[in-house]
Design a protein around this motif. Structure first.
Motif, short mmCIF file in Angstrom:
data_model
loop_
_atom_site.label_atom_id
_atom_site.label_comp_id
_atom_site.label_asym_id
_atom_site.label_seq_id
_atom_site.Cartn_x
_atom_site.Cartn_y
_atom_site.Cartn_z
N GLY A 66 0.81 -1.22 0.00
CA GLY A 66 0.00 0.00 0.00
C GLY A 66 0.84 1.26 0.00
O GLY A 66 0.40 2.31 -0.44
N ASN A 67 2.04 1.18 0.44
CA ASN A 67 2.91 2.35 0.50
C ASN A 67 3.13 2.93 -0.89
O ASN A 67 3.35 4.11 -1.03
CB ASN A 67 4.26 1.98 1.10
N SER A 68 3.07 2.03 -1.86
CA SER A 68 3.34 2.51 -3.20
C SER A 68 2.16 3.29 -3.79
O SER A 68 2.23 3.77 -4.88
CB SER A 68 3.68 1.34 -4.11
N PHE A 69 1.04 3.35 -3.05
CA PHE A 69 -0.12 4.05 -3.60
C PHE A 69 0.17 5.52 -3.82
O PHE A 69 0.77 6.17 -2.97
CB PHE A 69 -1.33 3.88 -2.69
N ASP A 70 -0.24 5.95 -4.93
CA ASP A 70 0.09 7.30 -5.33
C ASP A 70 -1.18 8.15 -5.21
O ASP A 70 -2.15 7.96 -5.94
CB ASP A 70 0.59 7.26 -6.78
N PHE A 71 -1.19 9.07 -4.25
CA PHE A 71 -2.41 9.83 -4.01
C PHE A 71 -2.64 10.94 -5.02
O PHE A 71 -3.65 11.60 -5.01
CB PHE A 71 -2.38 10.40 -2.59
N THR A 72 -1.65 11.16 -5.87
CA THR A 72 -1.86 12.22 -6.86
C THR A 72 -2.56 11.66 -8.10
O THR A 72 -3.20 12.40 -8.83
CB THR A 72 -0.53 12.86 -7.28
N THR A 73 -2.41 10.37 -8.36
CA THR A 73 -3.12 9.80 -9.50
C THR A 73 -4.36 9.09 -8.97
O THR A 73 -4.32 7.95 -8.54
CB THR A 73 -2.24 8.78 -10.24
N LYS A 74 -5.46 9.84 -8.96
CA LYS A 74 -6.70 9.26 -8.45
C LYS A 74 -7.70 9.14 -9.59
O LYS A 74 -7.76 10.00 -10.46
CB LYS A 74 -7.25 10.12 -7.33
N LEU A 75 -8.46 8.07 -9.52
CA LEU A 75 -9.45 7.84 -10.56
C LEU A 75 -10.81 8.20 -9.97
O LEU A 75 -11.41 7.41 -9.25
CB LEU A 75 -9.39 6.37 -10.98
N LEU A 76 -11.23 9.45 -10.22
CA LEU A 76 -12.46 9.95 -9.59
C LEU A 76 -13.70 9.64 -10.41
O LEU A 76 -14.77 9.38 -9.87
CB LEU A 76 -12.36 11.46 -9.38
N HIS A 77 -13.56 9.70 -11.74
CA HIS A 77 -14.75 9.67 -12.58
C HIS A 77 -14.80 8.40 -13.41
O HIS A 77 -13.82 8.05 -14.07
CB HIS A 77 -14.76 10.87 -13.51
N LEU A 78 -15.91 7.74 -13.38
CA LEU A 78 -16.09 6.58 -14.24
C LEU A 78 -17.58 6.37 -14.50
O LEU A 78 -18.43 6.90 -13.78
CB LEU A 78 -15.44 5.33 -13.64
N ALA A 79 -17.88 5.64 -15.57
CA ALA A 79 -19.28 5.41 -15.94
C ALA A 79 -19.41 4.04 -16.57
O ALA A 79 -18.51 3.58 -17.27
CB ALA A 79 -19.75 6.49 -16.93
N TRP A 80 -20.54 3.39 -16.27
CA TRP A 80 -20.80 2.06 -16.79
C TRP A 80 -21.75 2.20 -17.97
O TRP A 80 -22.74 2.93 -17.88
CB TRP A 80 -21.43 1.20 -15.70
N HIS A 81 -21.46 1.51 -19.04
CA HIS A 81 -22.33 1.52 -20.20
C HIS A 81 -23.73 1.05 -19.79
O HIS A 81 -23.86 0.09 -19.02
CB HIS A 81 -21.74 0.59 -21.28
N PRO A 82 -24.81 1.70 -20.28
CA PRO A 82 -26.15 1.39 -19.78
C PRO A 82 -26.63 -0.02 -20.12
O PRO A 82 -27.48 -0.56 -19.43
CB PRO A 82 -27.04 2.43 -20.43
N THR A 83 -26.12 -0.63 -21.18
CA THR A 83 -26.66 -1.94 -21.54
C THR A 83 -25.60 -3.03 -21.58
O THR A 83 -25.94 -4.21 -21.59
CB THR A 83 -27.34 -1.89 -22.92
N GLU A 84 -24.34 -2.69 -21.65
CA GLU A 84 -23.34 -3.73 -21.77
C GLU A 84 -22.28 -3.61 -20.67
O GLU A 84 -22.19 -2.60 -20.00
CB GLU A 84 -22.66 -3.61 -23.14
N ASN A 85 -21.51 -4.64 -20.55
CA ASN A 85 -20.44 -4.58 -19.55
C ASN A 85 -19.23 -3.88 -20.14
O ASN A 85 -18.33 -4.49 -20.71
CB ASN A 85 -20.09 -5.98 -19.07
N SER A 86 -19.28 -2.60 -20.03
CA SER A 86 -18.22 -1.76 -20.56
C SER A 86 -18.11 -0.56 -19.64
O SER A 86 -19.12 -0.02 -19.20
CB SER A 86 -18.59 -1.33 -21.98
#
Lengths: 507, 587
Positions: free
Chosen positions: A473-493
């Motif tokens: 966990g020490n290697s976790f980089d707090f500056t590269t955060k993945l805040l935004h994401l979205a799931w496709h409404p009908t498919e697994n994407s």
């Protein structure tokens, strides 16, 4: 309410964990390339059909992508489905267009700079092949129409353009004071022309030749000056006519066609600002019940309100809160309880919420506590003090649900994001990295038996972190955060944003 | 190409600008489409202009809106009614655009054209268009279709009528709420053209479907059409089919639906006989008056007088009056304000006894309301009560209310009360006015807010008109002229404003003897703002006084001011002198 149906009718046992693969990346960073602040993606949203994807960035731009794989393969897909062959097609997108939605502004009355950063994008009903969407920064919401327009090439004028210019700038569109023009357009007072009964044969209509088209984005309406605080959410109503916008203390209701008035439906501002203990962090309309909306607070509660009850919905219909575990209280309890995002599942029965440490799934019929809780950041608990000091503890991670409601996803640090199965009995918990090789992190895991997802030997400890991923966990980089994401409404994407890059994965 | 002769030049420009890059010029050309059509002649309008418009329909919404409107009156330019159908093509495309106002205008124009078209054309051209739109791929077309059925239906043969009814039924159940909303709001228009038998069967079925829609906004519009639909039915059918729905709606979960019912209930009463009103609508209305949502009570309270008018006085006293009492003490100031604006109208309905006994206490409590709008609303309708109970009974409570409003700390409230002073003066009479209100009128002249001082000056003019110059001479002029010695220049400015307004009312003689000397005196003021206002006032008095006075008094004064060191004073003085010269020349 038939939300549970899918779960009930699903084949015996939870669905198989998905095997996620890299699909596409837009705006990939080359090694050593510095990310420009304005290029950082700040909003991602699929439209209802999943044929379009929009992203907004800190520079106030909105970029649209369109799906390229479906249209010609629909028939083929149906055949494949019938014969029960695995479908190897997955959503693929291409860049469609982009436009500058917001510009930086300055509020002179309050001496405040208003950033151009796009906080949220929401798609509206498509009509006549034109796309419509709402985008908002901290203060102003805009309604955009993106449409193909013919590029006009005019030939066969009555007057040769060069000659007309020679005759006193008649055709010059900018000069509306030219005398001939006044004659032409100023004679509205009466029928000052007299024409022979058959008309004048020498006159001709302009002929438009070119049929080329290009995409044009036009701002149709601007909904401004209704928020004293920063807008954190916008959400369309299922009636296709109204939408809400929420800031820290208030939620306003708008009609899409009326930009000069809105109705305040929730106001949590106390008479004395010193009594303020809780702010609104996110709000969303129910996907089918036009009168129902939910909003989350910084204290970790979700309130469901019924617009039918009263014009000003200060009293909620239902309150969803997790009872605090006794003895666990610390300085950070309230900060990490703050909900950063809520989403309704497509069927409207379940709600997903994200706080700093967890994802929680709620049944709107059960307000005693969440149906399930998924630990996202448990391994960070010992480091809360550091996270507080560098402000990371206030990062607002978004969350999303799959179209079938069987899985949920949310972002984390080091450009990782996590996917959990939420069907009863599911133990699916996957960690992916937003890179061309999403499983990179897992591969390093020595304790991981196999990448084969069909393998029943796969061990995933639900809730707790799989050791390998986070052991270092020490290697976790707090500056590269993945805040935004979205799931496709009908498919697994899934589409997710890592700084300025948009990564897409499918399973 | 450039062979256009000189006289045609303007029209040629107009045509070319149909495709100009500047939207304003395109808009201008579209607005003058009729001129272009006349220049081209009917034949070429049909064969060239209309197809041209049909093809070039991806323009800006403003241009499309103008086009939709122009085409509605285009029948004469395409060669009259027999050729009217050529206009359907461009309008059909306009019916599918995304912008609601363009579509609405296109539907309106189509209705205009359709109502002139020959029966045969309606069947062969118009109805197919309606069907095409109703089956449109995008919801925009289907939304537009709903507004056209009432034109297509009457002339259709029996089989087609059946089909149209069934299509409308489908629109009422469309997937998109926008389409169902349009179907709901146009239903009563369509219903008006449908035969009675089908009205009772098909249309009422659609109505019932819409009233059970799960979208509040659809139910809302279904309510809106209720009254219109009810009027098409026989009273007994209306009582059987519409009444239960309305009673049901009056208890709808959504306050917005109940709000709509509160607004519509009165109209529906007109369609029903007295019996259902007493047994069903009255209890429903009483419930709405006591609704727990303030917005609903506001709507219901606003209709209280109209509703009482259709009830017998006994019923009104027995059922409505208790609610009115409650509403006058409502916790929402807006409910009380809505009540205050109509409650006066109940007086004639209830008669003198009931009014004095029951209504008067309500008036009085509203007059003492802490919220100024409530008091203002009562005062604005004073003439109505006056007719029933006379001013004497009221004046006792009226005066404190007025005085309080006159000194309210919100200047808008003070402004509102000033605007009612002429009405009050008229109702109260000279005697009462002199005693109580005269002082207030003078006090406002020295208010801190300009708008109030200005309104006060206008008020003096109205009072002078109301009570006559003699009264004004005695009660206004002396007090006003005293302000000339005020130390505050803004007050002296108000005086000048008052004089310029009073002059024309008071007449030449008083103006010359009383007002003019004050003005001339003020021209020696040390403040330039006063001096140039003097110049302005003098200019306005030129038309009031005799030519000789102008020459003897006004001109010398202006001449003196025109040599003032201040540039503004000189400017207005010269303007004044110029208008003297103009008047002299014209006479």
């Amino acid at each position: 309410m038939n939300g549970g149906d899918e779960v009930v009718t699903a084949p015996a046992g939870p669905p198989q964990p998905l095997d996620w693969k890299f699909s596409q990346v837009f705006g990939e960073r080359t090694a050593g390339e510095e990310v420009q602040e304005v290029d950082i993606i700040s909003a991602i949203e699929f439209d209802k059909t999943g044929d379009h994807l929009a992203t907004g960035d800190r520079g106030g731009r909105v970029v649209l992508f369109e799906r390229t794989d479906t249209k010609d393969h629909d028939a083929l897909r149906r055949d494949l489905e019938r014969t029960d062959h695995p479908i190897n097609r997955h959503p693929e997108f291409r860049y469609k267009t982009e436009f500058q939605s917001h510009e930086p502004e300055f509020d002179y009355l309050k001496s405040l700079e208003i950033e151009e950063k796009i906080n949220k994008i929401r798609w509206c009903q498509t009509a006549n092949r034109a796309l419509f969407l709402l985008s908002t920064n901290d203060k102003t919401i805009k309604f955009w129409k993106v449409q193909e327009k013919k590029v006009k090439k005019i030939s066969e004028m009555n007057l040769d353009p060069p000659k007309a210019v020679g005759n006193g700038c008649v055709a010059s569109s900018s000069n509306s004071n030219s005398p001939t023009l006044c004659l032409a357009n100023g004679g509205s007072s009466g029928n000052d022309f007299s024409f022979p009964p058959g008309g004048l044969p020498s006159l001709r209509l302009p002929v438009v030749t070119s049929q080329e088209t290009n995409l044009v984005a036009r701002c149709r309406r601007v909904y401004a000056h209704a928020h004293d605080y920063h807008i954190n959410s916008i959400s369309n109503n299922s009636d296709g006519e109204t939408f809400i916008s929420a800031d820290d203390l208030r939620i306003n209701l708008w009609n899409l066609e009326i930009s000069n008035q809105s109705f305040n439906i929730v106001d949590v501002k106390p008479a004395n600002m010193e009594d303020l203990t809780e702010v609104i962090t996110s709000a969303e309309f129910h996907p089918t019940h036009c009168y129902m909306l939910a909003y989350s607070s910084s204290k970790g509660s979700i309130r469901l309100i019924d617009l039918r009850q009263s014009a000003l919905c200060d009293s909620h219909a239902k309150l969803f809160e997790e009872p605090e575990a006794p003895g666990s209280r610390s300085f950070f309890t309230e900060i990490i309880a703050s909900i950063s995002d809520i989403k309704f599942a497509k069927d409207g029965r379940y709600m997903l919420s994200r706080d700093y440490m967890t994802l929680k799934l709620w049944d709107i019929n059960m307000d005693s506590g969440p149906v399930s809780t998924f630990q996202v950041h448990e391994y960070l608990r010992p480091k809360l003090c550091d996270l507080y000091e560098n402000d990371s503890i206030f990062d607002k991670f978004e969350c999303c649900l799959s179209g079938d409601g069987l899985r949920v996803a949310t972002g984390s640090y080091s450009n990782l994001f996590r996917i959990f199965g939420c069907a009863p009995g599911s133990t699916e918990a996957t960690t992916l990295e937003a890179s061309k090789n999403p499983m990179r992190r897992q591969v390093q895991t020595p304790s991981r038996p196999s990448r084969s997802l069909s393998s029943i030997t796969r061990v995933v400890r639900r809730g707790a972190e799989t050791s390998g991923v986070d052991a270092n966990g020490n290697s976790f980089d707090f500056t590269t955060k993945l805040l935004h994401l979205a799931w496709h409404p009908t498919e697994n994407s899934i589409a997710c944003a890592a700084a300025n890059s948009l990564y897409m994965y499918y399973a | 190409m450039s062979t256009v002769e000189a006289p045609l030049y303007p029209i040629a420009v107009l045509i070319d600008e149909l495709k100009n890059d500047d939207i304003q010029l395109r808009l201008n050309s579209i607005r003058r489409l009729s001129t272009i059509a006349r220049a081209l002649g009917e034949d070429r309008t049909r064969s060239e202009l209309i197809p041209f418009l049909s093809e070039n329909n991806d323009d800006d919404d403003e241009v499309l809106l103008a086009m939709a409107e122009e085409l509605g009156v285009f029948v004469p330019y395409v060669g009259g009614v027999e050729h009217a159908h050529v206009l359907l093509t461009p309008l059909e495309t306009l019916c599918t655009v995304e912008e609601t106002c363009v579509r609405d205008k296109a539907v309106e124009s189509l209705c205009k054209i359709g109502s002139q078209m020959r029966e045969n054309d309606l069947i062969e051209r118009f109805t197919p268009l309606v069907k095409r739109l109703a089956a449109g791929e995008w919801f925009t077309a289907r939304v537009s279709a709903c507004g056209l059925f009432h034109i297509a239906y009457p002339s259709a043969p029996e089989t087609l009528k059946t089909e149209l009814r069934s299509i409308y039924g489908q629109l009422c159940q469309d997937d998109m709420p926008m389409v169902r909303r349009s179907a709901a709001s146009n239903l009563w228009k369509f219903a008006g053209t449908v035969e009675s038998a089908h009205l009772k069967a098909d249309i009422m079925q659609m109505f019932e479907d819409l009233t059970q829609d799960d979208q509040d906004t659809v139910r809302l519009l279904a309510v809106e059409g209720c009254a219109a639909l009810g009027k098409l039915l026989e009273p007994q059918d209306c009582a059987a089919r519409i009444l239960p729905v309305i009673v049901n709606f009056s208890q709808d979960k959504s306050w917005r639906v109940r709000y709509m019912v509160a607004n519509q209930l009165y109209e529906l009463c007109e369609a029903l006989g007295p019996e259902p009103i007493r047994t069903d609508l009255l209890p429903a209305y009483v419930r709405l008056l006591r609704d727990n949502e303030a917005e609903v009570r506001i709507a219901a309270a606003g209709k209280v007088t109209k509703f009482c008018q259709i009830l017998s006085p006994e019923l009104a006293i027995q059922h409505i009056l208790p609610c009115v009492k409650e509403l006058s003490l409502d916790s929402s100031q807006h409910v009380r304000a809505a009540l205050a604006s109509v409650v006066m109208g109940m007086a004639p309905v209830l008669g003198k006894d009931a009014t004095i006994e029951q209504l008067l206490p309500i008036f009085l409590s509203l007059l003492k309301d802490e919220f100024p709008d409530v008091r203002l609303n009562i005062i604005s309708k004073l003439d109505q009560v006056n007719q029933v109970i006379g001013i004497d009974l009221l004046s006792q409570s009226l005066l404190p209310a007025i005085v309080e409003l006159a000194e309210d700390r919100h200047w808008r409230v003070r402004l509102a009360i000033i605007e009612y002073i002429p009405l009050l003066a008229n109702q109260l009479g000279v005697g009462f006015f002199d005693d109580k209100l005269g002082g207030l009128c003078m006090q406002w002249l020295q208010d801190k807010v300009y708008s109030i001082r200005d309104a006060a000056a206008k008020n003096l003019k109205h009072l002078a008109e109301e009570f006559g110059p003699d009264w004004a001479m005695q009660h206004i002029i002396p007090q006003v002229l005293e302000i000339a010695n005020d130390s505050h220049y803004l007050h002296r400015m108000t005086l000048l404003r008052a004089i310029s307004l009073l002059g024309p009312v008071m007449g030449s003689e008083i103006t010359c003897s009383k007002l003019l000397p004050v003005v001339v005196n003020a021209s020696k003021d040390r403040v330039p703002n006063i001096k140039f206002n003097v110049a302005k006032v003098l200019q306005s008095l030129i038309s009031v006084v005799d030519q000789s006075v102008v020459e003897k008094t006004i001109r010398p004064c202006l001449v003196e001011l025109s040599e003032d060191p201040d540039v503004d004073v000189r400017y207005f003085a010269v303007q004044g002198l110029q208008s003297i010269d103009q008047v002299t020349m014209s006479s």
